[in-house]
Scaffold this active site. Sequence first.
Site, PDB file in Angstrom:
ATOM      1  N   GLU A  14       0.826  -1.208   0.000  1.00 49.97           N
ATOM      2  CA  GLU A  14       0.000   0.000   0.000  1.00 49.97           C
ATOM      3  C   GLU A  14       0.863   1.263   0.000  1.00 49.97           C
ATOM      4  O   GLU A  14       0.664   2.169  -0.826  1.00 49.97           O
ATOM      5  CB  GLU A  14      -0.920   0.008   1.220  1.00 49.97           C
ATOM      6  CG  GLU A  14      -2.084  -0.955   1.130  1.00 49.97           C
ATOM      7  CD  GLU A  14      -3.056  -0.818   2.279  1.00 49.97           C
ATOM      8  OE1 GLU A  14      -4.131  -1.442   2.233  1.00 49.97           O
ATOM      9  OE2 GLU A  14      -2.751  -0.087   3.252  1.00 49.97           O
ATOM     10  N   ASP A  24      -4.986  -7.374  18.530  1.00 56.97           N
ATOM     11  CA  ASP A  24      -3.677  -7.781  18.016  1.00 56.97           C
ATOM     12  C   ASP A  24      -2.841  -8.519  19.050  1.00 56.97           C
ATOM     13  O   ASP A  24      -1.978  -9.322  18.691  1.00 56.97           O
ATOM     14  CB  ASP A  24      -2.886  -6.558  17.539  1.00 56.97           C
ATOM     15  CG  ASP A  24      -3.341  -6.061  16.178  1.00 56.97           C
ATOM     16  OD1 ASP A  24      -4.338  -6.587  15.657  1.00 56.97           O
ATOM     17  OD2 ASP A  24      -2.702  -5.140  15.641  1.00 56.97           O
ATOM     18  N   HIS A  74     -28.173  -2.042 -11.588  1.00 54.43           N
ATOM     19  CA  HIS A  74     -27.403  -1.822 -12.817  1.00 54.43           C
ATOM     20  C   HIS A  74     -27.415  -0.336 -13.144  1.00 54.43           C
ATOM     21  O   HIS A  74     -28.460   0.310 -13.044  1.00 54.43           O
ATOM     22  CB  HIS A  74     -28.024  -2.605 -13.966  1.00 54.43           C
ATOM     23  CG  HIS A  74     -27.384  -2.325 -15.297  1.00 54.43           C
ATOM     24  ND1 HIS A  74     -26.184  -2.892 -15.676  1.00 54.43           N
ATOM     25  CD2 HIS A  74     -27.769  -1.511 -16.325  1.00 54.43           C
ATOM     26  CE1 HIS A  74     -25.865  -2.451 -16.888  1.00 54.43           C
ATOM     27  NE2 HIS A  74     -26.817  -1.607 -17.307  1.00 54.43           N
TER      28      HIS A  74
END
Length: 568
Positions: free
Chosen positions: A293, A411, A543
């Site tokens: 990144e 973490d 769409h």
Amino acid sequence: MALEVIMPKAGVDMTEGQIVQWNKKVGEFVKEGEVLLEIMTDKVSMELEAEEDGYLIAILKGDGETVPVTEVIGYLGEEGENIPTAGAAAPEASPAPAAASASNDDNKSDDAYDIVVIGGGPAGYVSAIKAAQLGGKVALVEKSELGGTCLNRGCIPTKTYLHNAEIIENIGHAANRGIIIENPSFSVDMDKVLETKNKVVNTLVGGVAGLLRSYGVDVHKGIGTITKDKNVLVNGSELLETKKIILAGGSKVSKINVPGMESPLVMTSDDILDMNEVPESLVIIGGGVVGIELGQAFMTFGSKVTVIEMMDCIVPAMDAEVSKNLRLILERKGMTILTDTKLQEIIEEDGKLRIKVEGKDDIIANKALLSIGRVPDLEGIGDVEFELDRGRIKVNEYMETSVPGIYAPGDINGTKMLAHAAFRMGEVAAENALKGNHAVAKLNLTPAAIYTLPEVAAVGLTEEQAREKYDVQIGKFNFAANGRAIASDAAQGFVKVIADKKYGEVLGVHIIGPAAAELINEASTIIEMEITVEEMLKTIHGHPTFSEVMYEAFADVLGLAVHSPKKK
């Protein structure tokens, strides 16, 4: 403890299933993956496999019976284990974990906090808010900035940089779209870039602080550590008495022992986001998510970027086909990528870096970025001994550590080092700490994204992982055939769907292309809700949208993609 065998929910519309026959008798040993029984629904007949080794110790519902989904129909366990027989109510979950958690309430005063949270990152501040929502008296201790790595030095700052890169790429497309910009050359004012990044970060940090205030969470600035009697000490002097502790210390930059790594010209992902220049040349050490990144951001800003990766591919956790395509796109844009390459030494000379790699010429660069991942930050452990696994605090499914009454989401446990996974783990930890262990963090379907141009995202198994266990079928549809993508100059990439051929179960979805980080959430919901390929095709997608590529990829699993040429 016995494992429940339940009637599966094999599709979003399924409400019940009929047991055709049990293939095993009570008392027989069953290996993981072995067929236990056959069931039938109004749509499909299927075999139910054992989730782990064990003895079939009880059958609660017999052949021919129709049973609502998720109802317990039998038990696997140890030989001779005592389980209620057919017709009896299913046993309640063992209260032992919750009882163990309650042990930390002993000898605490009425003024003690219900929970003290150490760490104000995604796991920590979410834990604190969730605990306060549930009525707890809560304190949070943070040593630096609220929001943790993600908000201050990770997810948010890097996306700010990558949006700048996206603007630059769009300028490059402008002339081809009839937008004439006089004097189209550009330069990057890094002081202004830093100012913008800091403004974004400060806005969000202030938002987190405001949320904590609104819920009455007491915030203490300093280093929090756990004492022997399971209280929290702030900066070695202020004692916070508490009944439970949530240790959410997060992570820190991982280092490697390579000569020359101590040079001030070698930055970490923390340092580079405060750099007020665009280096002429930049070497990225590590081809993982953060390295790729930031490499793309600075390459677009004007740096000559070289990536050094030890593995045989970049972003190695991603599906191999996606990784290969991302590499091709980045190399076409000018990035040099060296895989299967080992870093040997870094030498600082004449204000630059000479980077020696095994089997290749030396690389000369103005700066280098060390980006090989992160490791748990265990500073808050203090005087308590936890069971660790390679430097990570081990937790159970309730986010509780080996020390009763202390939870460790995020973490610090190394399970899924992603901010959104930390959010969920934090909520689970808070709920269990206050209410007893009952909530479980299911992390196997956590989506992951890389915010390159184009984006990459994934959920579930890669094709390589799926082929190890299943007979799979693959569906794929390219953005090059999508009207919205073509109209937006974003027609690179594809959506890839991996499904089990037998039942149509969706095993994994992988995307490289525009808005991949947004599209993957639909895929995550599909897999979590156990929606089959056929059921997904009953939906209608707007769409023109990028999401039509998702629909067509699912259709392609069955060879039914309308906007793909007929397969021969």
